[in-house]
Design a protein around this motif. Structure first.
Motif, PDB file in Angstrom:
ATOM      1  N   GLU A   1       0.874 -47.243  56.924  1.00 61.01           N
ATOM      2  CA  GLU A   1       1.622 -46.001  57.110  1.00 61.01           C
ATOM      3  C   GLU A   1       2.623 -45.809  55.977  1.00 61.01           C
ATOM      4  N   GLN A   2       3.330 -46.887  55.622  1.00 61.53           N
ATOM      5  CA  GLN A   2       4.287 -46.807  54.519  1.00 61.53           C
ATOM      6  C   GLN A   2       3.579 -46.520  53.202  1.00 61.53           C
ATOM      7  N   LEU A   3       2.420 -47.153  53.009  1.00 61.49           N
ATOM      8  CA  LEU A   3       1.672 -46.930  51.774  1.00 61.49           C
ATOM      9  C   LEU A   3       1.250 -45.476  51.642  1.00 61.49           C
ATOM     10  N   SER A   4       0.777 -44.883  52.733  1.00 62.53           N
ATOM     11  CA  SER A   4       0.377 -43.476  52.700  1.00 62.53           C
ATOM     12  C   SER A   4       1.548 -42.580  52.339  1.00 62.53           C
ATOM     13  N   ARG A   5       2.715 -42.854  52.931  1.00 63.79           N
ATOM     14  CA  ARG A   5       3.906 -42.075  52.623  1.00 63.79           C
ATOM     15  C   ARG A   5       4.329 -42.280  51.170  1.00 63.79           C
ATOM     16  N   ALA A   6       4.205 -43.507  50.702  1.00 66.13           N
ATOM     17  CA  ALA A   6       4.591 -43.808  49.326  1.00 66.13           C
ATOM     18  C   ALA A   6       3.707 -43.064  48.332  1.00 66.13           C
ATOM     19  N   VAL A   7       2.396 -43.041  48.597  1.00 61.83           N
ATOM     20  CA  VAL A   7       1.478 -42.340  47.699  1.00 61.83           C
ATOM     21  C   VAL A   7       1.825 -40.858  47.632  1.00 61.83           C
ATOM     22  N   LYS A   8       2.184 -40.274  48.752  1.00 66.23           N
ATOM     23  CA  LYS A   8       2.585 -38.856  48.777  1.00 66.23           C
ATOM     24  C   LYS A   8       3.884 -38.645  48.013  1.00 66.23           C
ATOM     25  N   MET A   9       4.826 -39.584  48.168  1.00 67.81           N
ATOM     26  CA  MET A   9       6.088 -39.470  47.438  1.00 67.81           C
ATOM     27  C   MET A   9       5.859 -39.532  45.925  1.00 67.81           C
ATOM     28  N   VAL A  10       4.992 -40.415  45.526  1.00 69.18           N
ATOM     29  CA  VAL A  10       4.730 -40.577  44.091  1.00 69.18           C
ATOM     30  C   VAL A  10       4.069 -39.322  43.534  1.00 69.18           C
ATOM     31  N   GLY A  11       3.113 -38.796  44.252  1.00 72.65           N
ATOM     32  CA  GLY A  11       2.492 -37.538  43.841  1.00 72.65           C
ATOM     33  C   GLY A  11       1.891 -37.557  42.456  1.00 72.65           C
ATOM     34  N   GLY A  12       1.360 -38.690  42.050  1.00 70.47           N
ATOM     35  CA  GLY A  12       0.722 -38.779  40.744  1.00 70.47           C
ATOM     36  C   GLY A  12       1.657 -39.024  39.590  1.00 70.47           C
ATOM     37  N   ARG A  13       2.937 -39.184  39.856  1.00 71.43           N
ATOM     38  CA  ARG A  13       3.904 -39.394  38.764  1.00 71.43           C
ATOM     39  C   ARG A  13       3.861 -40.811  38.207  1.00 71.43           C
ATOM     40  N   ALA A  14       3.254 -41.735  38.936  1.00 68.78           N
ATOM     41  CA  ALA A  14       3.157 -43.122  38.495  1.00 68.78           C
ATOM     42  C   ALA A  14       1.917 -43.741  39.132  1.00 68.78           C
ATOM     43  N   ILE A  15       1.451 -44.823  38.544  1.00 66.75           N
ATOM     44  CA  ILE A  15       0.343 -45.581  39.130  1.00 66.75           C
ATOM     45  C   ILE A  15       0.869 -46.314  40.356  1.00 66.75           C
ATOM     46  N   THR A  16       0.118 -46.262  41.449  1.00 64.87           N
ATOM     47  CA  THR A  16       0.530 -46.961  42.671  1.00 64.87           C
ATOM     48  C   THR A  16      -0.319 -48.210  42.874  1.00 64.87           C
TER      49      THR A  16
ATOM     50  N   THR B   1      -8.877 -56.113  55.708  1.00 63.13           N
ATOM     51  CA  THR B   1      -7.775 -55.151  55.588  1.00 63.13           C
ATOM     52  C   THR B   1      -7.916 -54.213  54.398  1.00 63.13           C
ATOM     53  N   ALA B   2      -8.746 -54.575  53.424  1.00 64.64           N
ATOM     54  CA  ALA B   2      -8.856 -53.789  52.195  1.00 64.64           C
ATOM     55  C   ALA B   2      -9.254 -52.338  52.418  1.00 64.64           C
ATOM     56  N   PRO B   3     -10.206 -52.035  53.318  1.00 64.50           N
ATOM     57  CA  PRO B   3     -10.578 -50.620  53.482  1.00 64.50           C
ATOM     58  C   PRO B   3      -9.413 -49.733  53.910  1.00 64.50           C
ATOM     59  N   ALA B   4      -8.612 -50.202  54.847  1.00 66.35           N
ATOM     60  CA  ALA B   4      -7.481 -49.391  55.312  1.00 66.35           C
ATOM     61  C   ALA B   4      -6.427 -49.244  54.224  1.00 66.35           C
ATOM     62  N   ILE B   5      -6.209 -50.307  53.456  1.00 59.08           N
ATOM     63  CA  ILE B   5      -5.234 -50.227  52.363  1.00 59.08           C
ATOM     64  C   ILE B   5      -5.731 -49.246  51.301  1.00 59.08           C
ATOM     65  N   ALA B   6      -7.015 -49.338  50.959  1.00 60.51           N
ATOM     66  CA  ALA B   6      -7.580 -48.438  49.949  1.00 60.51           C
ATOM     67  C   ALA B   6      -7.558 -46.993  50.420  1.00 60.51           C
ATOM     68  N   ALA B   7      -7.720 -46.788  51.720  1.00 56.45           N
ATOM     69  CA  ALA B   7      -7.754 -45.433  52.277  1.00 56.45           C
ATOM     70  C   ALA B   7      -6.421 -44.711  52.158  1.00 56.45           C
ATOM     71  N   THR B   8      -5.345 -45.423  51.896  1.00 55.23           N
ATOM     72  CA  THR B   8      -4.038 -44.774  51.746  1.00 55.23           C
ATOM     73  C   THR B   8      -3.935 -43.997  50.441  1.00 55.23           C
ATOM     74  N   GLY B   9      -4.878 -44.228  49.532  1.00 55.88           N
ATOM     75  CA  GLY B   9      -4.875 -43.486  48.279  1.00 55.88           C
ATOM     76  C   GLY B   9      -4.247 -44.206  47.099  1.00 55.88           C
ATOM     77  N   VAL B  10      -3.906 -45.492  47.264  1.00 56.08           N
ATOM     78  CA  VAL B  10      -3.314 -46.237  46.150  1.00 56.08           C
ATOM     79  C   VAL B  10      -4.329 -46.374  45.017  1.00 56.08           C
ATOM     80  N   ASP B  11      -3.805 -46.520  43.808  1.00 58.22           N
ATOM     81  CA  ASP B  11      -4.675 -46.656  42.634  1.00 58.22           C
ATOM     82  C   ASP B  11      -5.202 -48.067  42.465  1.00 58.22           C
ATOM     83  N   LEU B  12      -4.354 -49.053  42.779  1.00 54.09           N
ATOM     84  CA  LEU B  12      -4.698 -50.455  42.574  1.00 54.09           C
ATOM     85  C   LEU B  12      -4.379 -51.267  43.820  1.00 54.09           C
ATOM     86  N   ILE B  13      -5.168 -52.312  44.041  1.00 54.75           N
ATOM     87  CA  ILE B  13      -4.850 -53.315  45.065  1.00 54.75           C
ATOM     88  C   ILE B  13      -4.851 -54.662  44.357  1.00 54.75           C
TER      89      ILE B  13
END
Length: 283
Positions: free
Chosen positions: A226-241, A251-263
């Protein structure tokens, strides 16, 4: 997989050191006393379990350094998927050399194939999302280039190779600097214009502070999905997440589904189990 091999000049010192460690002060007492010097043999490197091959060049080099007369026919090059029971390579030549080099060759091959196989499992788990799987600097001392190469064999990518690659401001840097702001400001003042800056954040408040100052990447450490999803929205493409912490194939599928660029995953290089590979005689 079209994977460029590591240059032999990088591999040879490591393989030589491993062979010298094994040969000790008197060489292979067992093989030299049991096996006739003129006996030839054919053996195969065979997988005992499914996985991804990595480190075959090191294994081949171990055999050739012990006896250049050993011939190697590769069936499954690095980056190949292998099933249990399949042959990775066939080796023919002086039996003494085959037996003396066996353990060092298998040590490299099993360890690096284990890293590649673990990486492939995470990559596969996150395949439906954009996130790239990357390793860290949590590597075996002296083997970093090899272990990071094995990650690439498994379909992953590499994070920093060393401290001089980029600035990564972590929690202890922030604590000692007195906060996110002074840490970032000092980093920007202290490095050149081509050096990227990443900052590790544990909270969304820290993330907001880092974004306001402008950084190239943010490491979202041990956050919930949940925090990761909010963080990705806050970043809005301004930085690599980059998400890190608690990553497994489950756990990887759910983490990747948040929209982060890297795991990023440290255990890929420091704790991945070996891939079980054996040396079997033929005939």
């Amino acid at each position: 997989m079209n994977l460029p091999p590591l240059p032999q000049i990088m591999l040879e010192p490591l393989v030589r050191a491993a062979l010298l460690e094994d040969l000790g002060r008197a060489g292979d007492l067992t093989t030299d006393s049991i096996v006739p010097a003129d006996l030839r043999a054919t053996v195969v490197l065979a997988a005992r379990q499914p996985g991804i091959v990595a480190g075959l060049d090191l294994a081949a080099l171990a055999f050739r350094l012990i006896d250049p007369a050993i011939e190697i026919k590769v069936a499954k090059p690095d980056g190949s998927a292998i099933a249990a029971g399949e042959t990775i390579a066939t080796l023919s030549g002086p039996a003494r050399g085959l037996l003396t080099a066996e353990r060092v060759a298998l040590n490299f091959l099993c360890h690096l194939s284990g890293i590649a196989s673990a990486t492939a499992a995470i990559v596969n788990a996150a395949r439906h999302h954009k996130a790239s799987i990357v390793c860290t600097r949590k590597t075996t001392p002296g083997l970093r280039a090899l272990e990071k190469y094995a990650v690439r064999c498994g379909g992953g990518s590499n994070h920093r190779f060393g401290l001089d690659d980029a600035v990564l401001i972590k929690d202890n840097h922030i604590a000692i600097a007195g906060g996110v702001r002074p840490a970032i400001e000092r980093a920007k003042a202290g490095v050149g214009h081509l050096v990227k800056i990443e900052v590790e954040v544990d909270t969304l408040d820290q993330l907001a502070e880092a974004l306001a100052l402008g950084v190239d990447a943010v490491l979202l450490d041990n956050m919930t999905t949940e925090q990761l999803s909010r963080a990705v929205k806050m970043v809005g493409g301004r930085a690599i997440t980059e998400a890190s912490g608690g990553v497994t194939p489950a756990t990887a599928p759910a983490i990747a589904a948040t929209g982060v660029d890297l795991i990023s995953i440290g255990w890929l290089t420091h704790s991945a189990p070996i891939l079980d590979i054996g040396l079997d005689t033929v005939g």
